[in-house]
Design a protein around this motif. Sequence first.
Motif: not given
Length: 211
Positions: A127-128, A130-134, A144, A183, A186-187
């Motif tokens: 992920a980037r 700055d993407d804090d979703f795990t 996602a 962007k 997402r992955y």
Amino acid sequence: MPTIKPLFWACLIVCGCIFAGFVQAGNEPPESRLVPLRLLTEAWPPMSYEYQGQTDGYAVALVKALNHKVTATDDEPVIEILPWARAINMATHHANILLFATSIDEQRRQQFDFVGPIAETRIQLYARMDDDFTPADLSQAAAAGNIAIYRHSPAQRLLRDIADERLLISGVPQYSARQLLHKRVRYWCQAEIAVQGVLRQLDQPLTAVRP
């Protein structure tokens, strides 16, 4: 930001070469019967890449060393860098092709002769930074957002259960990485060994992404 943990990984054994079947001519002496191999690779640093007009990389150096040993000459072999989908298609349909480096699966075992392994790596989702979703698992990751992969890669085989509309398939890993950084997905699913080299080609630091 939550603790960073790999969402999933698979051990990828990278083999030095895969050979499409040898073709030999009629009744000449054995030393003159072998048809020269066509050597193919892809832009996949640090294993193989082009630098100042020359092929370079760990796998390239190994193939050159093997060529010198087999031919007992100092002649440099001609190594072509092609998009992976084109190279694997050529190796599948034509004889006397040496393609490197690649992973092994059962289908390829039936089609080719392998030399190796020469490296081991992991395949992960990135992920980037700055993407804090795990996400908790692959299904949550697919829900996602889209996942970028490149055609005929081990990642594509690993994600075969993910719906097609969730996968953005490209011809080269650099394009997949660019889609993540811009962007548009997402992955990005990629073998770990190649991540830093791909990002360097895009003038991006390794810290631009996280597993």
